[in-house]
Write an enzyme that holds these catalytic residues in place. Structure first.
Site, PDB file in Angstrom:
ATOM      1  N   GLY A  28      24.161  59.890 -63.038  1.00  0.00           N
ATOM      2  CA  GLY A  28      24.393  60.202 -64.451  1.00  0.00           C
ATOM      3  C   GLY A  28      25.654  61.025 -64.551  1.00  0.00           C
ATOM      4  N   CYS A  55      23.770  60.002 -56.246  1.00  0.00           N
ATOM      5  CA  CYS A  55      24.868  60.623 -57.005  1.00  0.00           C
ATOM      6  C   CYS A  55      24.395  61.900 -57.706  1.00  0.00           C
ATOM      7  CB  CYS A  55      25.447  59.595 -57.981  1.00  0.00           C
ATOM      8  SG  CYS A  55      26.957  60.157 -58.765  1.00  0.00           S
ATOM      9  N   TYR A  56      24.248  61.903 -59.027  1.00  0.00           N
ATOM     10  CA  TYR A  56      23.744  63.103 -59.713  1.00  0.00           C
ATOM     11  C   TYR A  56      22.375  63.475 -59.141  1.00  0.00           C
ATOM     12  CZ  TYR A  56      22.061  66.257 -63.328  1.00  0.00           C
ATOM     13  OH  TYR A  56      21.558  67.356 -63.986  1.00  0.00           O
ATOM     14  N   HIS A 143      26.907  55.057 -54.588  1.00  0.00           N
ATOM     15  CA  HIS A 143      25.928  54.234 -55.315  1.00  0.00           C
ATOM     16  C   HIS A 143      25.493  53.031 -54.481  1.00  0.00           C
ATOM     17  CE1 HIS A 143      26.042  56.197 -59.272  1.00  0.00           C
ATOM     18  NE2 HIS A 143      27.216  56.618 -58.834  1.00  0.00           N
ATOM     19  N   GLU A 145      23.256  51.013 -55.210  1.00  0.00           N
ATOM     20  CA  GLU A 145      22.740  49.945 -56.081  1.00  0.00           C
ATOM     21  C   GLU A 145      23.825  49.022 -56.622  1.00  0.00           C
ATOM     22  OE1 GLU A 145      23.308  53.009 -56.918  1.00  0.00           O
ATOM     23  OE2 GLU A 145      23.711  53.261 -59.053  1.00  0.00           O
ATOM     24  N   SER A 197      24.383  32.931 -80.381  1.00  0.00           N
ATOM     25  CA  SER A 197      25.839  33.056 -80.449  1.00  0.00           C
ATOM     26  C   SER A 197      26.530  31.948 -79.680  1.00  0.00           C
ATOM     27  CB  SER A 197      26.245  34.403 -79.846  1.00  0.00           C
ATOM     28  OG  SER A 197      26.013  34.367 -78.446  1.00  0.00           O
ATOM     29  N   GLY A 198      25.745  31.137 -78.955  1.00  0.00           N
ATOM     30  CA  GLY A 198      26.359  30.150 -78.069  1.00  0.00           C
ATOM     31  C   GLY A 198      26.551  30.718 -76.675  1.00  0.00           C
ATOM     32  N   GLY A 199      26.340  32.034 -76.527  1.00  0.00           N
ATOM     33  CA  GLY A 199      26.490  32.682 -75.228  1.00  0.00           C
ATOM     34  C   GLY A 199      25.224  32.533 -74.388  1.00  0.00           C
ATOM     35  N   ASP A 201      23.130  34.785 -72.938  1.00  0.00           N
ATOM     36  CA  ASP A 201      21.936  35.604 -73.166  1.00  0.00           C
ATOM     37  C   ASP A 201      21.115  35.096 -74.349  1.00  0.00           C
ATOM     38  OD1 ASP A 201      23.234  37.060 -71.254  1.00  0.00           O
ATOM     39  OD2 ASP A 201      23.939  38.619 -72.633  1.00  0.00           O
ATOM     40  N   SER A 202      21.787  34.864 -75.475  1.00  0.00           N
ATOM     41  CA  SER A 202      21.004  34.469 -76.649  1.00  0.00           C
ATOM     42  C   SER A 202      20.452  33.058 -76.471  1.00  0.00           C
ATOM     43  CB  SER A 202      21.825  34.602 -77.936  1.00  0.00           C
ATOM     44  OG  SER A 202      22.907  33.712 -77.940  1.00  0.00           O
ATOM     45  N   LYS A 345      22.546  40.205 -66.193  1.00  0.00           N
ATOM     46  CA  LYS A 345      23.160  38.896 -66.460  1.00  0.00           C
ATOM     47  C   LYS A 345      22.846  37.853 -65.374  1.00  0.00           C
ATOM     48  CE  LYS A 345      26.168  37.115 -69.348  1.00  0.00           C
ATOM     49  NZ  LYS A 345      26.222  37.604 -70.750  1.00  0.00           N
TER      50      LYS A 345
END
Ligand code: XMP
Length: 562
Positions: A28, A55-56, A143, A145, A197-199, A201-202, A345
């Site tokens: 963070g 990290c933090y 990190h 991850e 949206s054509g993308g 994810d949607s 994603k």
């Protein structure tokens, strides 16, 4: 990694964590010395449950257990090499010496708490990894991850399976069934009204809803905001509208009207998000859809929520257009379904493949919901470009993400001709780390005037500038597609900046990047001939004053400029 996990605020009391096989304390942007920084019960660290601080998280463990955390004024953001100290380490078992790791921090642990030993260092950090196996406490400054930490998965695997003794109890193969149960549960007897949206994810989220509830209960709407890329509305028409699944709403005048004259990046996102809500309300009203019978579906994915400050203490990196107040109200009143809100994603693409969606849909580059608006940079006033020791300071406000905290800062431009991008990309990280006050470095590829003679012009969103950007984006997209370069990159934003001289008052920045999940990214080197073809075609537009290449990795620069 096949282990089920839950996300809790850091202040969660030990009582609620006793069931855990292990605890990871995340990174963070805070400093342990800030008044309001996240903290945790020390009892969680002494309960015998294995803990991994990242990290933090490492700094917090050190601070709470009597180590020495030093406040840093400048940060270390980017690549480092991890040197093993040779001390026995459970956490780093199987990690090779001199492995690449990704750093993003300001403060650091100068001395670990009593009982800890240092098991790895980097050239700038004496406490790269520390552990106290007796108390089952482990911590790393880098990190593990992120994809850029080459041995990161080995470290996480060691922690989960060897140290915590976890078993694989979560199977990605079951996720579609689980998501669809969730959709049915959220929707109840209501129908779903979905913005597509054509993308990627949607589209994937919409298909999940269609399969879960059937086409009778799911309606899709595509809003042409006037901020889409060239040809996008036709693409959506060809893909969905023919199936009768999606209705196209032409709203460009409304969106562009609401944005006309706006300069402020956050305000743009708010206006766009709220505009979507207005259109949704209008459609529901027009068609007599009772709000009680409908819920709104969105393709929000996990990074959208964490980068919008998804938990109380997470830093707000940007206000995603899916998280403006109007949408938040719908969320609070149980009127939203977001089937992909827990996924990254790459996972969304994998789910899409499992659903049998066509590769040309799934492999599309991500495109932000607010569209070209957030790639059309604006400025309050005219300001000169100034000479600084490392190059030229261009006073447009672009976003950087350093230590997870997002900031706007001017851009450093270098005159680098011919472009030897790979060398410059390494230098760019150093330049950003060195020069406080910038978070992005661009190289000049072509310009009508030398950099020293250029200005930033007072500018806002206008029809004309959006059209100019759309035309430039179409040229770049066409050349990338024809040459196959679009397959070598994860995303390729094209940005309009109000920088130029005389009558040509805008320039183009090319930002090809490689990434896996959008959380971190590399600036990509482009073949010279391709770059020159793009630059020549762009410079043939009289309004374009110059073409620049963004050399910045993420961190320290975000993928988008706003
Ligand atoms: P940044 O710029 O934060 O971008 O490094 C990470 C990814 O998120 C996309 N992005 C957005 N997508 N609405 C979206 O739908 C937004 O407001 C938004 N802002 C950034 C960006 O294109 C990249 O893929």
């Amino acid at each position: 990694m096949g282990v089920s996990s839950e996300v809790f605020p850091s202040e969660t009391p030990l009582e609620k964590l006793r069931h855990a096989r292990g605890i990871i304390i995340s990174g963070g942007p805070s400093s342990v010395y800030d008044d309001s920084s996240p903290t945790m019960e020390t009892a969680v660290l002494t309960a015998g449950i294995p803990v991994l601080g990242i990290c933090y998280g490492q700094q917090l463990i050190a601070h709470l257990l009597g180590g020495d955390v030093r406040k840093g004024n400048k940060g270390e953001f980017g690549l480092a090499l991890l040197d093993l100290t040779g001390q026995e380490s459970q956490l780093l078992r199987g990690v090779k010496n001199h492995q690449q790791v990704w750093m993003s921090h300001r403060d650091k642990v100068a001395a670990p708490p009593p009982g800890f030993r240092v098991v790895a260092t980097t050239s700038t950090c004496d406490t790269g990894a520390i552990e106290d196996p007796l108390r089952r406490l482990y911590a790393v400054q880098f990190h593990p991850e992120v994809v850029h930490t080459t041995g990161g998965l080995t470290i996480l695997r060691n922690f989960l399976f060897d140290i915590c003794g976890c078993e694989k109890d979560w199977n990605a193969g079951q996720r579609i069934a689980l998501i669809q149960d969730l959709i049915r549960e959220r929707a109840g007897d209501r129908n779903i009204f979905f913005f597509v949206s054509g993308g990627v994810d949607s589209t994937v989220a919409f298909m999940l809803c269609l399969e879960a509830l059937g086409s009778e209960r799911v309606r899709g709407v595509y809003v042409d905001t006037g901020l889409m890329r060239e040809g996008e509305t036709d693409f959506v028409r060809g893909t969905f509208a023919g199936l009768g699944l999606v209705r196209i709403e032409e709203c460009s005048e409304e969106f562009l009207g609401a944005l006309e004259g706006v300069r402020e990046p956050e305000l743009k996102r708010h206006i766009i998000g709220e505009q979507f809500v207005k259109i949704q309300e209008r459609i529901i009203e027009e068609r007599g859809l009772l709000s009680g019978r409908w819920v709104l579906g969105q393709g929000t994915i996990y990074p959208d929520t964490i980068e919008s400050g998804g938990t109380a203490k997470a830093a707000t990196i940007k206000t995603h257009h899916n998280r403006v107040p109007g949408i938040q109200k719908l969320i609070d009143s149980g009127h939203i379904v977001e089937p992909l809100a827990d996924f990254y994603k790459d996972e969304v693409r994998a789910i899409g493949r499992e659903l049998g969606l066509a590769p040309q849909l799934l492999e599309r580059h991500p495109f932000p919901g607010p569209g070209l608006a957030i790639r059309c940079l604006c400025a309050e006033t005219d300001q000169p470009v100034t000479v600084v020791p490392d190059g030229y300071l261009v006073p447009v406000r672009s976003v950087g993400v350093q230590g997870d905290s997002r900031s706007y800062a001017p851009v450093l431009a270098i005159d680098a001709f011919p472009l030897q991008a790979s060398r410059l990309q390494d230098e760019a990280t150093e330049l950003v780390n060195r020069s406080v006050g910038v978070n992005r470095v661009i190289a000049r590829v072509a310009a009508r005037e030398p950099l020293a003679k250029q200005h930033v012009f007072a500018s806002s969103i206008t029809h004309g500038r959006i059209e100019l950007l759309r035309a430039a984006d179409a040229i770049v997209r066409q050349i990338s597609h024809d040459s196959g370069f679009d397959k070598d990159v994860w995303q390729f934003p094209v940005i309009l900046i109000p920088v130029g001289a005389g009558e040509a008052r805008d320039s183009i920045v090319l930002r090809p990047i490689q990434s896996v999940d959008g959380m971190t990214a590399d600036s990509v080197t482009m073949p010279d001939d391709l770059l020159h073809e793009m630059a020549n075609r762009l410079m043939a537009i009289p309004e374009i004053a110059g073409v620049y290449y963004d050399l910045t990795h993420k961190p320290p620069g975000t993928i988008e400029w706003e």
